[in-house]
Each structure stands twice: as C-alpha cells, then as structure tokens.
Design a protein around this motif. Sequence first.
Motif, short mmCIF file in Angstrom:
data_model
loop_
_atom_site.label_atom_id
_atom_site.label_comp_id
_atom_site.label_asym_id
_atom_site.label_seq_id
_atom_site.Cartn_x
_atom_site.Cartn_y
_atom_site.Cartn_z
N LYS A 262 -32.37 -29.47 -22.90
CA LYS A 262 -32.31 -29.03 -24.21
C LYS A 262 -31.57 -27.33 -24.86
O LYS A 262 -31.72 -27.18 -25.57
N ASN A 263 -31.12 -26.78 -23.27
CA ASN A 263 -31.21 -25.91 -23.91
C ASN A 263 -29.52 -25.63 -24.91
O ASN A 263 -29.42 -24.64 -25.41
N ILE A 264 -28.97 -26.46 -24.36
CA ILE A 264 -27.77 -27.11 -24.74
C ILE A 264 -27.91 -26.41 -26.28
O ILE A 264 -26.80 -26.34 -27.48
N ILE A 265 -28.95 -27.62 -26.68
CA ILE A 265 -28.63 -27.81 -27.68
C ILE A 265 -29.63 -27.23 -28.78
O ILE A 265 -29.28 -26.41 -29.80
N ALA A 266 -30.08 -26.43 -28.24
CA ALA A 266 -30.64 -25.16 -28.59
C ALA A 266 -29.67 -24.03 -28.89
O ALA A 266 -29.74 -23.68 -30.11
N ILE A 267 -29.07 -24.38 -28.20
CA ILE A 267 -27.63 -23.22 -28.41
C ILE A 267 -26.82 -23.85 -29.60
O ILE A 267 -26.16 -22.80 -31.55
N ALA A 268 -26.37 -25.25 -30.30
CA ALA A 268 -26.34 -25.72 -31.14
C ALA A 268 -27.01 -25.69 -32.94
O ALA A 268 -26.70 -25.06 -33.63
#
Length: 333
Positions: free
Chosen positions: A189-195
């Motif tokens: 989910k951390n990658i989606i949070a960057i997005a």
Amino acid sequence: MKLQVGLLGGGSWGTTVASLTAKNSKTILWARNQDTVDEINNDHTNEKYLPHAKLTHSLIASTSIKETVEEADVIVMGVPAQSFREVLEEAKPHIRPWVPIINLAKGLEISTKKRMTEIIEEIMPGHPAGVLTGPNLAKEIHFGNAAAAVIAMVDKTIASKLQDVFSSGLFRVYTNTDVIGCELGGALKNIIAIASGMGDGADAGENTRAAIITRGLAELTRLGIAMGGKKQTFYGLAGMGDLVATCSSTQSRNHHVGYELGKGKNLDQIVNEMNEVAEGVKTAKVVMELAKTYNVDMPISEQIYKVLYEGSTVNEAFKGLLRYEVGSEKEPG
C-alpha cells in the motif's frame, strides 16, 4: 505472568508501540542514538520523532541490544526493512530460545524480495514470527485516538497471548492467521500512497484520490493473492484500512513523498529532508520485479516506479494511467 518486551528501533512507530506495551509489561527500547536514549529515560519524550508527546514513564531505553533482548519474552522489530536483517543478526546471540519475534516494518528486502517474517524464519528458525500492522499513524495512536491493528501469526494461541501485550486504551488489536496477506498489505500500500500523495500535490482532486485508492486496492490484492495471501485479508484492516489511512493522511511518510513529487521536488531532495524512511520508495523496486515474476498487472505501481527511478514526470505518470487500456471493473483474484 506478564511478558517482558524488548523493542528494537527508536523511530516514531517503534517508540509509540514501546510506550503502549510499557503500560502492560516491562519494556526496554533499543535506539542507536545515546541522546535519544537519555531523552526517553530522563524526560520521557522523543521529540525528534514524536513532538510534544509524553511517553509512558516506566519505558526504559538502552543503546545495548544485548540488554534490550536478553530477558525479553517477546521481541518487537521496529527498524526499517533494509536494516532489518543486520539488526536481527546482531540481536540473535542474545535472544532466548522460542521467543516470538514480531515485525513492525512495512516493506520488502530489496536484495532477496523477502518479507520480514521470512527473514525471521531464515535467521531465527524455531521462533514464532508475526507482524503487527494496520491503519496505524503513530502520532494519532500515541495521543490516544481510537485505532485498530492486526497481529498476524500462524499460531492463534500465541497471537491471542500477545493481544494483551499490545492492546491499550483505545488501541484495539485483532488477530489473523494470514501472515503473508497482512505483511504484503502493509508493504504494497505504500506505493499506492505515493501515487495518492502525487495527486494531492498536483491538485488532481478528490476524485483522483478515490480512483487511486480503489484501483490501488485491486492492484495490491492481485499481487497479494498471487503470492499466497488470502483475499479477505486485503479488504480488512491490514489491506483496505491501512491503504485508506496512508493515502489520505498528511502524517503518512509515503504520502508526503508523493505530495512533494507532485509539487515538483526531486526525490533525493525529499528523502534527504525527512527524519524517517518512506518504505514505499524502495519497495517500488521490489514490487516491479515481483509483478513480472508472478505475471501480475500493476499499472499504478509501474507509473510510480517510472517517476522514482526512470525520470518520468508526475504529469507523464497520470497520462500513462489514462492511456492504460480500460477494461471491465471486476474483483481482483
């Protein structure tokens, strides 16, 4: 008999968890920095990571890993994913047999693509391994806001015993046996949070954020299931709950990275200005490799990877997502 806790890591989340467990059990927290240790012991604060927060007075801090773990009945690993192996190797000679080891980090090891509990099982075979995860923004929890987390372990009996160690006040801990799904939910989910942060930084609007969260959940669930996680886990606290909190909060380190990228800053500048690690920056590398290995389509993660490591702009990333072939919306997995 109350269990003694040895917690390795003095960042915001490690300190918060140590302050929570200190209400229930004797807790020693290890930190590298002598000034941090002195501050915790003398002033009951950790201003660098938890400004204006008072820690539980009984919490003890130490710069000695041996002192922290040698009498502990449960070890909690509160260090970043890329430091995890090194710190656990250093602690290994001092940890008593069969003591459970719980991971707090939400990342994957770059060199091996392993989850943190896999590293525990590799280095410390025979020790029950688990993860404490969920929508847990450290500052909110420390200041007593209601929150929920999941402790995931294969052994339900041990997980139930540890519920009482971590639960405190309005911080409620649930159990789960899906260690793979819970750990992957926190990391992916951390990658989606960057997005999501990129969209906010670029003033893309609420609709864009909602679309990123929704399609991001589908994306991380696809990979999570392919790697052995259970579908329902990704719709619970360790998946959707954590994703929504991290994608929506200005307190999230990964959202912050995305937000600053959306405002036009470069990655090196953003990372150098931060006190703590945003796990999603490094996890993005691993996830692209895993997506290829498991033949899973991850368009949002791919665009974030291009921004972080291939020089794509934020506008190019969003255009890339818009150009992506539109199919039917269906449940992942």
